[in-house]
Design an enzyme around this catalytic site. Structure first.
Site, PDB file in Angstrom:
ATOM      1  N   ASP A  77     -53.074 -21.892   9.185  1.00 10.19           N
ATOM      2  CA  ASP A  77     -52.480 -23.151   8.725  1.00 10.19           C
ATOM      3  C   ASP A  77     -53.532 -24.242   8.618  1.00 10.19           C
ATOM      4  O   ASP A  77     -54.628 -24.150   9.197  1.00 10.19           O
ATOM      5  CB  ASP A  77     -51.345 -23.590   9.642  1.00 10.19           C
ATOM      6  CG  ASP A  77     -51.794 -23.839  11.078  1.00 10.19           C
ATOM      7  OD1 ASP A  77     -52.688 -23.118  11.564  1.00 10.19           O
ATOM      8  OD2 ASP A  77     -51.261 -24.767  11.729  1.00 10.19           O
ATOM      9  N   ASP A 107     -61.959 -26.049   8.629  1.00  6.53           N
ATOM     10  CA  ASP A 107     -60.924 -25.913   9.663  1.00  6.53           C
ATOM     11  C   ASP A 107     -59.701 -25.191   9.121  1.00  6.53           C
ATOM     12  O   ASP A 107     -58.726 -25.817   8.740  1.00  6.53           O
ATOM     13  CB  ASP A 107     -60.553 -27.318  10.154  1.00  6.53           C
ATOM     14  CG  ASP A 107     -59.590 -27.316  11.315  1.00  6.53           C
ATOM     15  OD1 ASP A 107     -59.465 -26.281  11.977  1.00  6.53           O
ATOM     16  OD2 ASP A 107     -58.954 -28.369  11.563  1.00  6.53           O
ATOM     17  N   GLU A 141     -51.506 -23.388  14.538  1.00  6.64           N
ATOM     18  CA  GLU A 141     -52.459 -24.027  15.457  1.00  6.64           C
ATOM     19  C   GLU A 141     -52.495 -25.527  15.265  1.00  6.64           C
ATOM     20  O   GLU A 141     -52.748 -26.273  16.222  1.00  6.64           O
ATOM     21  CB  GLU A 141     -53.857 -23.426  15.249  1.00  6.64           C
ATOM     22  CG  GLU A 141     -54.872 -23.801  16.328  1.00  6.64           C
ATOM     23  CD  GLU A 141     -55.613 -25.107  16.054  1.00  6.64           C
ATOM     24  OE1 GLU A 141     -56.305 -25.606  16.966  1.00  6.64           O
ATOM     25  OE2 GLU A 141     -55.507 -25.632  14.914  1.00  6.64           O
ATOM     26  N   GLU A 142     -52.242 -25.984  14.033  1.00 13.74           N
ATOM     27  CA  GLU A 142     -52.321 -27.414  13.764  1.00 13.74           C
ATOM     28  C   GLU A 142     -51.102 -28.180  14.277  1.00 13.74           C
ATOM     29  O   GLU A 142     -51.031 -29.399  14.103  1.00 13.74           O
ATOM     30  CB  GLU A 142     -52.499 -27.654  12.251  1.00 13.74           C
ATOM     31  CG  GLU A 142     -53.806 -27.121  11.684  1.00 13.74           C
ATOM     32  CD  GLU A 142     -55.039 -27.849  12.189  1.00 13.74           C
ATOM     33  OE1 GLU A 142     -54.893 -28.757  13.036  1.00 13.74           O
ATOM     34  OE2 GLU A 142     -56.146 -27.525  11.746  1.00 13.74           O
TER      35      GLU A 142
END
Length: 435
Positions: A77, A107, A141-142
């Site tokens: 993500d 990222d 994860e975000e």
């Protein structure tokens, strides 16, 4: 397709798959990753924690040189991006001026592309790593990791049997102080305390004297938090970083006067100035529904971060700053994690120096958090190691969640070579691919 072009092509394709969180989910990207693995005979397992919230797991057997398995994890993500603010569309994946452009380039779809390129080339060449490699390409994860790392740790922990250590994002990149190239390798990260603050009072008409206005009480608490000057706390990992920087730069960085050293070493100090203290930043407000109504409740969110070993001090300070009329609850709480600057760290350092003998790998602590917190629950020690050789004028930290995010193709190729050196059997004559 050569390995050199493959890493950029995979990165570009991943960027073109919009996995904005919150958004439509990671399934399309997960299917693409699973297809790349399956194409070369690496069997992927796709698991969904919720509709479209998709994770990919795989295990590559080692040659038995090292009995412990290594986890390589990364997230599919990305954070949102407003196309009107970007020079190139954030989901174009365009390659221009030697860089792959788009949301996730750093990222962390660039890192995923390096990992995928490396393991696909191993499979094509018929070589095996020194130890079992477990791959985890995860969702969410975000946000909190609930649909990604948290889910696979809770529901698919058998996949991680034998894993003692892990590598993932935010480390192993080149950072410049003058002509000196420093490679910070993350051996820890601050803990996460995302909090919802609530003040309750007496609702009433906005034209009358307020009996107990929760907006005011909450505002006072937020100002106290914002104005608080957290004390410097030099953790062992930060001390090791400062020592390594001193050697690399041929100077002495005074541990007792680090605030002053930040002024003297503007570039190098960016590696430690964000991890000298705990921190708490108000980020969201929610109160009221009409201008002439005093609400009965006001809420805010605060992004809190605490150093390894300083959780209790952080929470005690927050409670004192909030005062008696404001309560807190955790939206997400993740303990600070750390790993030794030896053992695998020495191997990470050696792999970097093999590709850049004039570089200076040093341990460091990340200001933010990663999925390493979730995997630490399984006893897996996490390192930030996504090797990149970057030009001095590229602001690596500015790429994270920033506008015009991009990663140099040569940097990605460097990362593939470093991963080869780190993971393949030392006795394998073609362990490092020629590029």
């Amino acid at each position: 397709m050569t390995v050199t072009t493959e890493v950029a092509d995979i990165c570009s394709t991943l960027i073109r798959i919009d996995t904005t969180n919150p958004g439509s989910g990671e399934r399309k990207a997960a299917e693409y990753v699973a297809g790349l693995l399956d194409e070369v005979g690496i069997e992927p397992t796709v698991v969904e924690s919720a509709p479209q919230r998709t994770n990919v797991l795989a295990r590559i057997p080692g040659d038995g040189t090292d009995p412990d398995a290594l986890l390589i994890h990364g997230h599919l993500d990305v954070v949102p991006a407003d196309p009107s603010e970007w020079r190139l569309h954030p989901f174009s994946g365009e390659v221009e001026d030697g860089c792959v452009h788009g949301r996730g380039a750093v990222d962390m779809k660039g890192t995923l592309s390096m990992t995928l390129t490396a393991v696909r080339e191993w499979a094509r060449r018929g070589v095996r790593p020194r130890r079992d490699i477990v791959l985890a390409f995860v969702a969410d994860e975000e946000a909190t990791g609930e649909y990604g790392a948290g889910y696979v740790v809770d529901n698919h922990r058998d996949w991680f049997a034998g894993c003692t250590e892990a590598i993932s994002e935010s480390g192993g990149f080149s950072w410049h102080e003058g002509d000196t190239r420093i490679y910070p390798v993350a051996v820890g990260e601050r803990g996460t305390a995302w909090m919802r603050l609530t003040a309750k009072g007496v609702a009433g008409h906005g034209s009358k004297p307020a009996a107990d206005n929760p907006v005011v009480e909450l505002s006072r608490a937020l100002v106290r938090i914002a104005d608080h000057r957290w004390p410097v706390r030099v953790t062992p990992a930060v001390a090791a970083l400062v020592e390594g920087l001193s050697r690399a730069l041929g100077t002495t960085i005074d541990l007792d006067r680090l605030d002053e050293e930040i002024e003297r070493l503007p570039q190098a100090s960016m590696l430690f100035k964000g991890v000298l203290r705990n921190s708490a930043n108000p980020t969201m407000l929610d109160a009221g529904y009409k201008v002439n109504v005093i609400p009965g409740t006001a809420q805010a969110h605060v992004d809190g971060r605490f150093l390894p070993g300083y959780r209790d001090e952080f929470l005690e300070t927050i409670d004192r700053l909030l005062g008696p009329k404001v309560t807190r609850e955790f939206v997400s709480m993740g303990e600070a994690v750390s790993a030794p600057a030896e053992g695998l760290f020495d191997q990470l350092r050696g792999a970097l120096l093999a590709e850049d003998p004039t570089g200076h790998p040093v341990p460091y602590v990340m200001t933010g958090g990663t999925d390493a917190k979730a995997f630490a629950q399984l006893g897996i020690r996490g390192y930030g190691f996504a090797p990149l050789l970057l030009p001095p004028d590229l602001n690596y930290f500015g790429m994270f969640h920033g506008v015009d995010e991009r990663v140099p193709v040569e940097g990605l190729e460097f990362g593939v070579r470093v991963l080869d050196r780190l993971l393949l059997a030392e006795t394998e004559p073609s362990a490092t691919t020629e590029h």
